[in-house]
Write a protein that holds these residues in place. Sequence first.
Motif, short mmCIF file in Angstrom:
data_model
loop_
_atom_site.label_atom_id
_atom_site.label_comp_id
_atom_site.label_asym_id
_atom_site.label_seq_id
_atom_site.Cartn_x
_atom_site.Cartn_y
_atom_site.Cartn_z
N LEU A 138 0.85 -1.19 0.00
CA LEU A 138 0.00 0.00 0.00
C LEU A 138 0.89 1.24 0.00
CD1 LEU A 138 -2.35 -1.30 2.80
CD2 LEU A 138 -2.78 -1.38 0.34
N PHE A 139 0.49 2.27 -0.76
CA PHE A 139 1.36 3.44 -0.85
C PHE A 139 0.57 4.67 -1.28
CE2 PHE A 139 1.10 1.72 -5.07
CZ PHE A 139 1.10 2.84 -5.91
N ASP A 140 1.15 5.83 -0.96
CA ASP A 140 0.70 7.10 -1.53
C ASP A 140 1.96 7.83 -1.98
OD1 ASP A 140 1.74 8.26 0.82
OD2 ASP A 140 -0.22 8.63 1.69
N ARG A 141 1.88 9.12 -2.20
CA ARG A 141 3.04 9.84 -2.76
C ARG A 141 4.28 9.78 -1.88
NH1 ARG A 141 0.74 14.93 -6.01
NH2 ARG A 141 2.45 14.41 -7.38
N GLU A 142 4.09 9.90 -0.57
CA GLU A 142 5.25 9.99 0.33
C GLU A 142 5.51 8.74 1.16
OE1 GLU A 142 2.71 12.56 0.78
OE2 GLU A 142 3.66 13.69 -0.81
N SER A 143 4.52 7.90 1.34
CA SER A 143 4.63 6.83 2.31
C SER A 143 4.25 5.48 1.74
CB SER A 143 3.71 7.12 3.51
OG SER A 143 4.06 8.33 4.13
N ALA A 144 4.65 4.46 2.47
CA ALA A 144 4.19 3.10 2.22
C ALA A 144 3.54 2.62 3.51
CB ALA A 144 5.36 2.20 1.83
N ASP A 176 -5.53 8.55 9.79
CA ASP A 176 -4.56 9.64 9.74
C ASP A 176 -4.61 10.39 8.40
OD1 ASP A 176 -3.66 9.05 12.33
OD2 ASP A 176 -2.19 7.62 11.57
N GLY A 177 -5.81 10.64 7.92
CA GLY A 177 -5.99 11.42 6.70
C GLY A 177 -5.82 10.65 5.40
N VAL A 178 -5.60 9.34 5.47
CA VAL A 178 -5.41 8.50 4.29
C VAL A 178 -6.57 7.51 4.21
CG1 VAL A 178 -3.89 6.82 3.15
CG2 VAL A 178 -2.90 8.71 4.48
N ILE A 179 -7.15 7.36 3.03
CA ILE A 179 -8.24 6.40 2.82
C ILE A 179 -7.66 5.01 2.59
CG2 ILE A 179 -10.18 5.74 1.32
CD1 ILE A 179 -10.75 8.20 3.02
N PHE A 180 -8.15 4.05 3.36
CA PHE A 180 -7.79 2.64 3.21
C PHE A 180 -9.05 1.87 2.90
CE2 PHE A 180 -4.33 4.34 5.58
CZ PHE A 180 -3.22 3.62 5.17
N GLY A 181 -8.91 0.88 2.04
CA GLY A 181 -10.05 0.01 1.77
C GLY A 181 -10.23 -0.27 0.30
N TRP A 182 -11.44 -0.64 -0.04
CA TRP A 182 -11.81 -1.09 -1.37
C TRP A 182 -12.79 -0.09 -1.95
CZ3 TRP A 182 -8.98 -5.10 -3.06
CH2 TRP A 182 -8.27 -5.81 -2.10
N HIS A 229 -11.15 -1.10 -6.44
CA HIS A 229 -9.69 -1.12 -6.31
C HIS A 229 -9.27 -0.82 -4.88
CE1 HIS A 229 -10.61 3.11 -7.26
NE2 HIS A 229 -9.61 3.36 -6.46
N ILE A 230 -8.10 -1.29 -4.54
CA ILE A 230 -7.59 -1.11 -3.18
C ILE A 230 -6.93 0.25 -3.06
CG2 ILE A 230 -5.36 -2.20 -3.61
CD1 ILE A 230 -5.60 -3.40 -0.76
N GLU A 231 -7.10 0.86 -1.92
CA GLU A 231 -6.46 2.14 -1.58
C GLU A 231 -5.76 2.00 -0.23
OE1 GLU A 231 -5.94 4.85 -3.21
OE2 GLU A 231 -7.20 4.44 -4.93
N PRO A 232 -4.68 2.71 -0.04
CA PRO A 232 -4.04 3.61 -0.99
C PRO A 232 -3.18 2.83 -1.98
CG PRO A 232 -2.83 3.67 1.08
CD PRO A 232 -4.01 2.76 1.28
N GLY A 233 -3.03 3.41 -3.15
CA GLY A 233 -2.15 2.86 -4.16
C GLY A 233 -2.81 2.41 -5.44
N ASP A 234 -4.08 2.02 -5.35
CA ASP A 234 -4.81 1.61 -6.56
C ASP A 234 -3.98 0.64 -7.40
OD1 ASP A 234 -6.60 1.39 -8.63
OD2 ASP A 234 -6.24 3.39 -9.43
N PHE A 235 -3.44 -0.42 -6.77
CA PHE A 235 -2.60 -1.36 -7.51
C PHE A 235 -3.29 -2.69 -7.78
CE2 PHE A 235 -1.66 -2.24 -3.12
CZ PHE A 235 -1.49 -3.61 -3.06
N ILE A 236 -4.49 -2.87 -7.27
CA ILE A 236 -5.29 -4.05 -7.56
C ILE A 236 -6.69 -3.56 -7.89
CG2 ILE A 236 -6.36 -6.14 -6.64
CD1 ILE A 236 -4.02 -6.43 -4.74
#
Length: 145
Positions: A35-41, A107-113, A125-132
């Motif tokens: 899982l990832f966004d611009r700055e973090s994993a 913490d301000g980041v959306i997680f889930g489907w 798709h899965i968030e964060p990262g939209d890789f699946i």
Amino acid sequence: MNQAPKRIGIVPDDYHVPYAGTAEDGRKFFLSDELFDRESAYVGLFLWKADGSFDEVRVDNVRRTAGLPPGQAGSAGADELVASRLVELGRYVLEPIEVEPFTQEVDGVIFGWVGSEFEGVYSIHIEPGDFIAYYEPWDGLDYDT
């Protein structure tokens, strides 16, 4: 247009879904260190009740692997943390699960489907990262990355 599913299948594999199944307490789970966004994993443990309804998400912020291009998923290399999360599950079985999509902000980041529609085709798709991204028939056997 096809419609948002009430449930999706998640099937463990050797690619982006190594950990999906049933925990010792009967809850369904999906664990990822991609899982990832611009700055973090993140390492995320998604948990559903035995009936497939959402229960909780446990998230750990970890360092994003150096050299990964922006927008590309990759293991965070947090093997000890992943192992620790697996221990929390007790005796678990890797197996296909059928669960309801959900989102939760941590913490301000959306997680889930997350569901979306493009040109009449609905996907989850899965968030964060939209890789699946899963599509009909929602059985978890095929997904796009």
